[in-house]
Design a protein around this motif. Structure first.
Motif, PDB file in Angstrom:
ATOM      1  N   MET A   1      55.488 -13.069 116.540  1.00  0.00           N
ATOM      2  CA  MET A   1      56.489 -12.853 117.592  1.00  0.00           C
ATOM      3  C   MET A   1      57.623 -13.876 117.460  1.00  0.00           C
ATOM      4  N   THR A   2      58.866 -13.424 117.514  1.00  0.00           N
ATOM      5  CA  THR A   2      59.995 -14.362 117.457  1.00  0.00           C
ATOM      6  C   THR A   2      60.886 -14.116 118.665  1.00  0.00           C
ATOM      7  N   LYS A   3      61.791 -15.065 118.872  1.00  0.00           N
ATOM      8  CA  LYS A   3      62.708 -14.930 120.018  1.00  0.00           C
ATOM      9  C   LYS A   3      63.637 -13.731 119.852  1.00  0.00           C
ATOM     10  N   GLN A   4      63.769 -13.264 118.591  1.00  0.00           N
ATOM     11  CA  GLN A   4      64.660 -12.118 118.355  1.00  0.00           C
ATOM     12  C   GLN A   4      63.952 -10.780 118.607  1.00  0.00           C
ATOM     13  N   ASP A   5      62.637 -10.797 118.723  1.00  0.00           N
ATOM     14  CA  ASP A   5      61.928  -9.538 118.948  1.00  0.00           C
ATOM     15  C   ASP A   5      62.415  -8.897 120.251  1.00  0.00           C
ATOM     16  N   PRO A   6      62.505  -7.553 120.274  1.00  0.00           N
ATOM     17  CA  PRO A   6      62.956  -6.907 121.518  1.00  0.00           C
ATOM     18  C   PRO A   6      62.040  -7.241 122.695  1.00  0.00           C
ATOM     19  N   LEU A   7      62.637  -7.288 123.880  1.00  0.00           N
ATOM     20  CA  LEU A   7      61.854  -7.608 125.083  1.00  0.00           C
ATOM     21  C   LEU A   7      61.532  -6.322 125.846  1.00  0.00           C
ATOM     22  N   VAL A   8      60.251  -6.095 126.054  1.00  0.00           N
ATOM     23  CA  VAL A   8      59.811  -4.955 126.870  1.00  0.00           C
ATOM     24  C   VAL A   8      59.427  -5.499 128.245  1.00  0.00           C
ATOM     25  N   VAL A   9      60.106  -5.047 129.279  1.00  0.00           N
ATOM     26  CA  VAL A   9      59.722  -5.449 130.637  1.00  0.00           C
ATOM     27  C   VAL A   9      58.906  -4.314 131.244  1.00  0.00           C
ATOM     28  N   ILE A  10      57.698  -4.666 131.718  1.00  0.00           N
ATOM     29  CA  ILE A  10      56.843  -3.685 132.411  1.00  0.00           C
ATOM     30  C   ILE A  10      56.815  -4.099 133.876  1.00  0.00           C
ATOM     31  N   VAL A  11      57.163  -3.199 134.776  1.00  0.00           N
ATOM     32  CA  VAL A  11      57.071  -3.518 136.200  1.00  0.00           C
ATOM     33  C   VAL A  11      55.852  -2.808 136.762  1.00  0.00           C
ATOM     34  N   GLY A  12      54.858  -3.596 137.186  1.00  0.00           N
ATOM     35  CA  GLY A  12      53.625  -3.037 137.743  1.00  0.00           C
ATOM     36  C   GLY A  12      52.445  -3.262 136.807  1.00  0.00           C
ATOM     37  N   GLY A  13      51.445  -3.948 137.323  1.00  0.00           N
ATOM     38  CA  GLY A  13      50.226  -4.216 136.543  1.00  0.00           C
ATOM     39  C   GLY A  13      49.064  -3.385 137.059  1.00  0.00           C
ATOM     40  N   GLY A  14      49.360  -2.139 137.466  1.00  0.00           N
ATOM     41  CA  GLY A  14      48.295  -1.213 137.871  1.00  0.00           C
ATOM     42  C   GLY A  14      47.741  -0.511 136.644  1.00  0.00           C
ATOM     43  N   PHE A  15      47.203   0.700 136.842  1.00  0.00           N
ATOM     44  CA  PHE A  15      46.576   1.420 135.720  1.00  0.00           C
ATOM     45  C   PHE A  15      47.577   1.702 134.596  1.00  0.00           C
ATOM     46  N   GLY A  16      48.791   2.147 134.957  1.00  0.00           N
ATOM     47  CA  GLY A  16      49.769   2.525 133.938  1.00  0.00           C
ATOM     48  C   GLY A  16      50.316   1.313 133.205  1.00  0.00           C
ATOM     49  N   GLY A  17      50.784   0.313 133.966  1.00  0.00           N
ATOM     50  CA  GLY A  17      51.408  -0.870 133.368  1.00  0.00           C
ATOM     51  C   GLY A  17      50.447  -1.635 132.470  1.00  0.00           C
ATOM     52  N   LEU A  18      49.215  -1.748 132.930  1.00  0.00           N
ATOM     53  CA  LEU A  18      48.217  -2.500 132.149  1.00  0.00           C
ATOM     54  C   LEU A  18      47.876  -1.770 130.848  1.00  0.00           C
ATOM     55  N   ALA A  19      47.775  -0.445 130.923  1.00  0.00           N
ATOM     56  CA  ALA A  19      47.481   0.341 129.710  1.00  0.00           C
ATOM     57  C   ALA A  19      48.608   0.147 128.695  1.00  0.00           C
ATOM     58  N   ALA A  20      49.854   0.108 129.174  1.00  0.00           N
ATOM     59  CA  ALA A  20      50.999  -0.084 128.268  1.00  0.00           C
ATOM     60  C   ALA A  20      50.939  -1.483 127.643  1.00  0.00           C
ATOM     61  N   ALA A  21      50.675  -2.481 128.474  1.00  0.00           N
ATOM     62  CA  ALA A  21      50.640  -3.863 127.961  1.00  0.00           C
ATOM     63  C   ALA A  21      49.570  -4.010 126.880  1.00  0.00           C
ATOM     64  N   ARG A  22      48.452  -3.333 127.063  1.00  0.00           N
ATOM     65  CA  ARG A  22      47.353  -3.453 126.086  1.00  0.00           C
ATOM     66  C   ARG A  22      47.763  -2.892 124.727  1.00  0.00           C
ATOM     67  N   VAL A  23      48.507  -1.789 124.716  1.00  0.00           N
ATOM     68  CA  VAL A  23      48.943  -1.209 123.435  1.00  0.00           C
ATOM     69  C   VAL A  23      49.990  -2.115 122.777  1.00  0.00           C
ATOM     70  N   LEU A  24      50.852  -2.720 123.600  1.00  0.00           N
ATOM     71  CA  LEU A  24      51.960  -3.510 123.037  1.00  0.00           C
ATOM     72  C   LEU A  24      51.514  -4.870 122.504  1.00  0.00           C
ATOM     73  N   ARG A  25      50.282  -5.211 122.744  1.00  0.00           N
ATOM     74  CA  ARG A  25      49.751  -6.494 122.293  1.00  0.00           C
ATOM     75  C   ARG A  25      50.013  -6.723 120.792  1.00  0.00           C
ATOM     76  N   ARG A  26      49.882  -5.659 119.992  1.00  0.00           N
ATOM     77  CA  ARG A  26      50.019  -5.799 118.540  1.00  0.00           C
ATOM     78  C   ARG A  26      51.406  -5.374 118.040  1.00  0.00           C
ATOM     79  N   ALA A  27      52.324  -5.090 118.953  1.00  0.00           N
ATOM     80  CA  ALA A  27      53.661  -4.627 118.526  1.00  0.00           C
ATOM     81  C   ALA A  27      54.584  -5.825 118.294  1.00  0.00           C
ATOM     82  N   PRO A  28      55.581  -5.674 117.417  1.00  0.00           N
ATOM     83  CA  PRO A  28      56.537  -6.763 117.185  1.00  0.00           C
ATOM     84  C   PRO A  28      57.567  -6.837 118.313  1.00  0.00           C
TER      85      PRO A  28
END
Ligand SMILES: Cc1cc2nc3c(=O)[nH]c(=O)nc-3n(C[C@H](O)[C@H](O)[C@H](O)COP(=O)(O)OP(=O)(O)OC[C@H]3O[C@@H](n4cnc5c(N)ncnc54)[C@H](O)[C@@H]3O)c2cc1C
Length: 423
Positions: free
Chosen positions: A1-28
């Protein structure tokens, strides 16, 4: 991960937001998840906190802890109040700072839903709903306090009102809550009082519709209705609530005195549609395209209870499975975009089935065109709910608690927690 990597903002840590965050764990990408509460709640078991089976900490986990091992992810406790889509910023209030602008390259809005009183917001004061952990804890305090007050009440009418519990709305939440209260008064509380008989409490479930659990087949609705009656719940269908006040409810021409009225009838989406100035459906949910983005903004995804998407000519339901599958889809779409892979085909919801529990040993299950009710469905319900809790520690703790409650009839958390001022 670098400071230049795109920033994904997720609003909400419910079922949907958490599922998204889990997939993005390995994304650049860098991920920032913003939630106004510090915990993820397993909403399907809120009714068990309200009826003292489970403690709040058994169905919720701190979001920061859940995402601690995601090195590309930060968590922020803050209340999002708007989106400036032109500037690509979300507007957040955090602590005493108001209106902080946070830039994003991609945005996933997963802000869920709240109660809807169908234009009767005045009911809210007298008929709270069940959506958050705070709601569940306050209901538990209220229900247990009602029995304490009834024990010392000498007036018969006032005692009866204290021991009458009314649920307005016979969807899954109303049915689960009514049946759980009916079981609680006839098992756990039965021998705990000396002047009152908790098993004489009235539990009333009211709905305008002509069957409970309207999303299920008629046969399963009927099975649920019969089971509720067997548990001693007074099921009143085809009846609209005219008014609710501090003394109870008025249904048709009848006033039902009750000190506990619980709103289990409807939900309204978060104000995400207003933030985006985007098209919404009749309920106020943001109309999304088949890739879950909004028109003209391929960088903005809206998912879960706050989004509206039709499939097979019908809107997708506001359930956890839809939110989770959409969270995974949105995250994968972003992953592919940043890694310059071809776009995903349109989102398609895969319905794994519908479940609702009706007291002890009985649930209804509808999956792949098959309907089932009774003990086997209840076992499936228990296994699935354990599996979908957010952490192993919760799975273990809930499993042990359920076995203990099943065998002994005793509940996990029967505390009335109030903040007394020192004299
Ligand atoms: C009592 C109850 C029982 C249910 N039972 C079932 C069931 O048995 N099966 C089933 O499939 N579904 C069930 N559901 C529905 C299911 O819980 C929802 O469909 C699911 O939670 C939707 O997920 P979501 O990610 O869209 O929103 P949520 O899970 O509600 O998450 C939204 C998140 O956004 C945060 N948030 C909201 N607004 C803001 C803001 N302005 N700023 C920052 N953060 C914000 C909230 O704090 C929350 O963490 C139940 C719901 C309830 C209330």
């Amino acid at each position: 991960m670098t400071k230049q990597d795109p920033l994904v903002v997720i609003v909400g840590g419910g079922f949907g937001g958490l599922a998204a965050a889990r997939v993005l764990r390995r994304a650049p990408v860098r991920v920032l998840l913003i939630d106004r509460s510090n915990h993820h709640v397993f909403q399907p078991l809120l009714y068990q906190v309200a009826t003292s089976v489970l403690a709040p900490g058994q169905i919720a986990s701190p979001i920061r802890g859940l995402l601690a091992s995601h090195e590309n992810t930060s968590v922020m406790l803050g209340n999002v109040t708007g989106v400036d889509a032109a500037l690509r910023q979300v507007i957040v209030d955090a602590d005493d700072r108001v209106g902080i602008g946070i830039g994003y390259d991609y945005l996933i809005l997963a802000t869920g839903a709240t109660h809807s009183y169908f234009g009767h917001d005045e009911f809210a004061t007298f008929a709270p709903g069940l959506k958050s952990l705070a709601d569940a804890e306050s209901l538990r305090n209220h229900i247990l306090s009602a029995f304490e007050k009834a024990e010392i009440e000498s007036d018969d009418h006032r005692r009866e009102a204290l021991m009458t519990f009314v649920m307005v709305g016979a969807g899954p939440t109303g049915v689960e809550l009514a049946s759980a209260i009916a079981v609680m008064v006839r098992t756990t509380l039965r021998k705990n009082f000396r002047r009152i008989h908790p098993n004489s409490a009235r539990v009333i479930l009211i709905d305008m519709g002509h069957r409970p659990l309207g999303a299920f087949s008629e046969k399963l609705s009927e099975a649920a209705r019969l089971r509720l009656i067997e548990l001693g719940v007074d099921v009143r269908l085809g009846q609209a609530v005219q008014s609710i006040d501090a003394e109870g409810v008025v249904v048709g021409q009848e006033r039902i005195p009750s000190k506990t009225v619980i709103w289990t009838a409807g939900v309204a989406p978060s104000p995400a549609g207003k933030w985006l100035g985007s098209a919404v459906d009749r309920a106020g949910r943001v109309r999304v395209q088949s890739d879950l983005t909004i028109p003209q903004h391929p960088e903005i995804f809206v998912i879960g209870d706050t989004a509206s998407l039709d499939q097979g000519g019908r809107p997708l339901p506001g359930v956890a499975q839809v939110a989770m599958q959409q969270g995974v889809y949105a995250a994968k779409a972003i992953f592919r975009h940043v890694t310059k892979k071809p776009a995903l085909p349109p989102f398609r919801y895969f319905d794994k089935g519908n479940l609702a529990v009706v007291g002890k040993n009985f649930a209804v299950l509808q999956a792949a065109g098959i309907g089932m009710s009774g003990f086997a469905a209840w076992l499936v319900w228990a296994l699935i709910h354990i599996q979908f809790l957010a952490e192993n520690s919760l799975r273990f703790s809930v499993f042990l608690q359920w076995v203990w409650t099943y065998l002994s009839g005793k509940r996990g958390d029967r505390l009335i927690i109030e903040h007394h001022r020192d004299a």
